[in-house]
Each structure stands twice: as structure tokens, then as C-alpha cells.
Design an enzyme around this catalytic site. Structure first.
Site, PDB file in Angstrom:
ATOM      1  N   LYS A 144       0.946  -1.233   0.053  1.00  0.00           N
ATOM      2  CA  LYS A 144      -0.032   0.153  -0.026  1.00  0.00           C
ATOM      3  C   LYS A 144       1.143   1.301   0.010  1.00  0.00           C
ATOM      4  O   LYS A 144       0.518   2.169  -0.843  1.00  0.00           O
ATOM      5  CB  LYS A 144      -0.987  -0.075   1.119  1.00  0.00           C
ATOM      6  CG  LYS A 144      -2.086  -1.035   1.056  1.00  0.00           C
ATOM      7  CD  LYS A 144      -2.764  -1.070   2.455  1.00  0.00           C
ATOM      8  CE  LYS A 144      -3.938  -2.626   2.316  1.00  0.00           C
ATOM      9  NZ  LYS A 144      -4.429  -2.746   3.471  1.00  0.00           N
ATOM     10  N   GLN A 179      -4.396  -1.328   9.690  1.00  0.00           N
ATOM     11  CA  GLN A 179      -4.441  -2.688   9.101  1.00  0.00           C
ATOM     12  C   GLN A 179      -5.059  -3.493  10.156  1.00  0.00           C
ATOM     13  O   GLN A 179      -4.573  -3.647  11.275  1.00  0.00           O
ATOM     14  CB  GLN A 179      -2.991  -3.004   8.692  1.00  0.00           C
ATOM     15  CG  GLN A 179      -2.973  -4.291   7.955  1.00  0.00           C
ATOM     16  CD  GLN A 179      -3.446  -4.320   6.599  1.00  0.00           C
ATOM     17  OE1 GLN A 179      -3.595  -3.275   5.862  1.00  0.00           O
ATOM     18  NE2 GLN A 179      -3.725  -5.488   6.002  1.00  0.00           N
ATOM     19  N   ASP A 206     -10.625   3.297   4.106  1.00  0.00           N
ATOM     20  CA  ASP A 206     -11.020   1.817   3.857  1.00  0.00           C
ATOM     21  C   ASP A 206     -12.608   1.601   4.007  1.00  0.00           C
ATOM     22  O   ASP A 206     -13.017   0.586   3.399  1.00  0.00           O
ATOM     23  CB  ASP A 206     -10.751   1.126   5.394  1.00  0.00           C
ATOM     24  CG  ASP A 206      -9.594   0.187   5.127  1.00  0.00           C
ATOM     25  OD1 ASP A 206      -9.194  -0.180   3.950  1.00  0.00           O
ATOM     26  OD2 ASP A 206      -8.929   0.170   6.156  1.00  0.00           O
TER      27      ASP A 206
HETATM   28  N1  GUN Z   1      -6.621  -6.407   6.501  1.00  0.00           N
HETATM   29  C1  GUN Z   1      -6.913  -7.057   4.997  1.00  0.00           C
HETATM   30  N2  GUN Z   1      -7.299  -6.488   4.055  1.00  0.00           N
HETATM   31  C2  GUN Z   1      -7.412  -5.029   4.834  1.00  0.00           C
HETATM   32  C3  GUN Z   1      -7.837  -3.885   4.124  1.00  0.00           C
HETATM   33  O1  GUN Z   1      -8.395  -3.785   2.945  1.00  0.00           O
HETATM   34  N3  GUN Z   1      -7.946  -2.874   4.992  1.00  0.00           N
HETATM   35  C4  GUN Z   1      -7.329  -2.840   6.364  1.00  0.00           C
HETATM   36  N4  GUN Z   1      -7.589  -1.707   7.201  1.00  0.00           N
HETATM   37  N5  GUN Z   1      -7.149  -4.150   6.868  1.00  0.00           N
HETATM   38  C5  GUN Z   1      -7.277  -5.216   5.820  1.00  0.00           C
END
Ligand code: GUN
Length: 283
Positions: A53, A97, A120
Site C-alpha cells: 500500500k 491494518q 477503507d
Molecule cells: N486487512 C486485510 N485487508 C484489509 C483492508 O483492506 N484494510 C485494512 N485496514 N485491513 C485489511
């Protein structure tokens, strides 16, 4: 028939070029879109996701800060960090996350993120906005799926879409997005008695369970569009989705591969949401 592959890498590249151009336009006005990614603990998969990311941000001209904390971090310490990021004018998007260590209430942390920075799309305010058709941030994975359908010029009006999986992150928001585009939507899950009877009726199938071979060729109507959100490992340790790709591609009209399908689109839509957050903050 062999299905046309919907290439998530190629579509991501196109969309990220547009993100970079819009980021550049904001920069000229003195604003650099900024994403904060917060990682607590040492989950190896999370570390890879977070790195990807941050790298994607940098490649598209977005500013990103990565905050890494020990798994011993307390909930109140994390809430204090979220509060600081909510008040930081250089940060337009905040991503904590998941999963978080079990002593931290993830929902409480998500609700602490300002909805205006919830890139998100996990905050209750974002979920409510999606449900009611109001402006807000859409969760990145189903949003990416919608972009994939758009990329093949697919008109959902009057079509039957079957979503397999009912998670808050994918299945439920996916169903709402498909509904908003006038599809007739069925959500299937672990208590659905006859999954095949449902999927055989579908013009569009989204598989989002997290289990291999949930969808096989005998379950797909010829010409259906199949989107695979799964991310699993096969017996040889190779990445695979929820769909039996080799079988289903002989029946479907379009299919997304794993890897190289929905996965890269999730990150791309995170960039889009972050850019959108910065644009909204600047207006
Ligand atoms: N863990 C797995 N996928 C995601 C996501 O898209 N966002 C977040 N914050 N955590 C994750």
C-alpha cells in the site's frame, strides 16, 4: 467458450495513471494527498499488504506515512494515534491494518477514525452512506470489483448478481453496490442450503469466501461474469482464489484471475479514495 480475462493489473495501471494526474493537479495547489497506514504487531501477511500500500502511494505521487507499533500497544495508545492523525492536516486518509491484536477492540478503533478520512470505508458512517446512496467512501475491494465490471462495459440493470460471502468488508457492501446499479442481488453464505441452485441463475457471480473451489464449472451458467475475491494457497503453496479458474473459464464470458485480478484493484481503489479525500478536504 473461453472466458475473457479481466486483467486487474492492466486496469490498475490505467486508473493509477489518472490518480497520479489528479494528485499532480492538487500539488500545484499546494496540497499533497497523504495516507497514514497504521500497523500494530508483526502479522507477516499484514506486513506485506502494508508495504504494498505504501509503495503504491509513492508510485502515484501520494504522500504516505507508515506507523508500526509493537503488539503490546494498548487500545488507548492506538486511539490516541488515530486522534492525532484525524487532526493532522497533511493526512487525508487513515488506514488501520486489520487484524489487530486481540486485546484491542477493532470496531472501536475504526469508529474513532474521522469519517472524512475513512478511506477503507469501514466506519459505520461510511457503511450507512453506502446503504442510503449518500456520498461517502466505499470499501476498496467491492469498489474495485465494480470498476472491473465497468471496464468491460457491463450493464447490471435487470441482471441477477449472486454474491457468495456476507462479510462487512466485501460481501455486504458488494451486494449494496450491485443493487445500486439495478441488479437483482442474492447473497449466499455458509447456511445457504443449495449454493449451486443459486449460482446457476446468476449473470454475475462474486466469490468472496476465502476457501478454494467454492465455485466450480458445473455451478456457472454459460456466459456469466465471474469475479474472484478469494486469496488462498493451493496444495503446492501457490496463490489461488475461491474459483476453480481452469474449469470456470471454459464456461464464463469473463473471469478475474488470482493473482492479478481483484487484488491489485483493492490497492488502486485505496489510492482513489485517498485522492478523493484530499480533493474533498481542499474544496
Ligand atoms: N486487512 C486485510 N485487508 C484489509 C483492508 O483492506 N484494510 C485494512 N485496514 N485491513 C485489511
Amino acid at each position: 467458450m473461453t472466458a475473457q480475462i479481466i486483467d486487474g493489473n492492466a486496469l490498475s495501471k490505467q486508473l493509477r495513471t489518472q490518480v497520479a494526474a489528479r494528485a499532480q493537479a492538487l500539488k500545484i495547489r499546494g496540497i499533497t494527498p497523504g495516507l497514514a497506514v497504521v500497523l500494530v504487531g508483526d502479522n507477516p501477511a499484514s506486513q506485506v499488504y502494508v508495504r504494498n500500500k505504501v509503495k503504491a502511494c509513492e508510485d502515484s505521487g501520494l504522500h504516505s506515512v507508515m506507523e508500526k507499533y509493537e503488539s503490546s500497544m494498548t487500545e488507548s495508545e492506538l486511539l490516541a494515534r488515530v486522534d492525532a492523525l484525524n487532526n493532522d492536516p497533511n493526512i487525508h486518509g487513515i488506514l488501520v491494518q486489520l487484524p489487530l491484536p486481540s486485546h484491542i477492540n477493532a470496531q472501536r478503533v475504526i469508529e474513532a477514525i474521522s469519517p472524512s478520512k475513512d478511506v477503507d470505508g469501514f466506519h459505520i458512517a461510511s457503511a450507512g452512506a453506502l446503504m442510503t446512496g449518500m456520498p461517502g467512501f466505499w470499501p476498496c475491494t467491492p469498489y474495485g470489483c465494480m470498476k472491473m465490471l465497468e471496464s468491460i462495459g457491463y450493464n447490471l440493470r435487470g441482471k441477477h448478481a449472486v454474491v457468495i460471502g456476507r462479510s462487512n468488508i466485501v460481501g455486504k457492501p458488494m451486494a449494496l453496490m450491485l443493487l445500486q446499479q439495478n441488479a437483482t442481488v442474492t447473497i449466499c453464505h455458509s447456511a445457504t442450503p443449495d449454493l449451486k441452485a443459486m449460482t446457476l441463475q446468476a449473470d454475475v457471480i462474486v466469490a468472496a469466501v476465502g476457501k478454494r473451489n467454492v465455485l466450480t464449472a458445473d455451478m456457472v451458467k454459460p456466459g456469466a461474469v465471474v469475479l474472484d475475491v478469494g486469496m488462498n494457497r493451493d496444495n503446492e503453496g501457490k496463490l489461488c482464489g475461491d474459483v476453480d479458474f481452469e474449469g470456470v473459464k471454459k464456461v464464463a464470458s469473463h473471469i478475474t484471475p488470482v493473482p492479478g485480478g481483484v487484488g491489485p484493484m483493492t490497492i488502486t481503489m485505496l489510492l482513489v479514495n485517498t485522492l478523493e479525500a484530499a480533493e474533498r478536504a481542499s474544496n
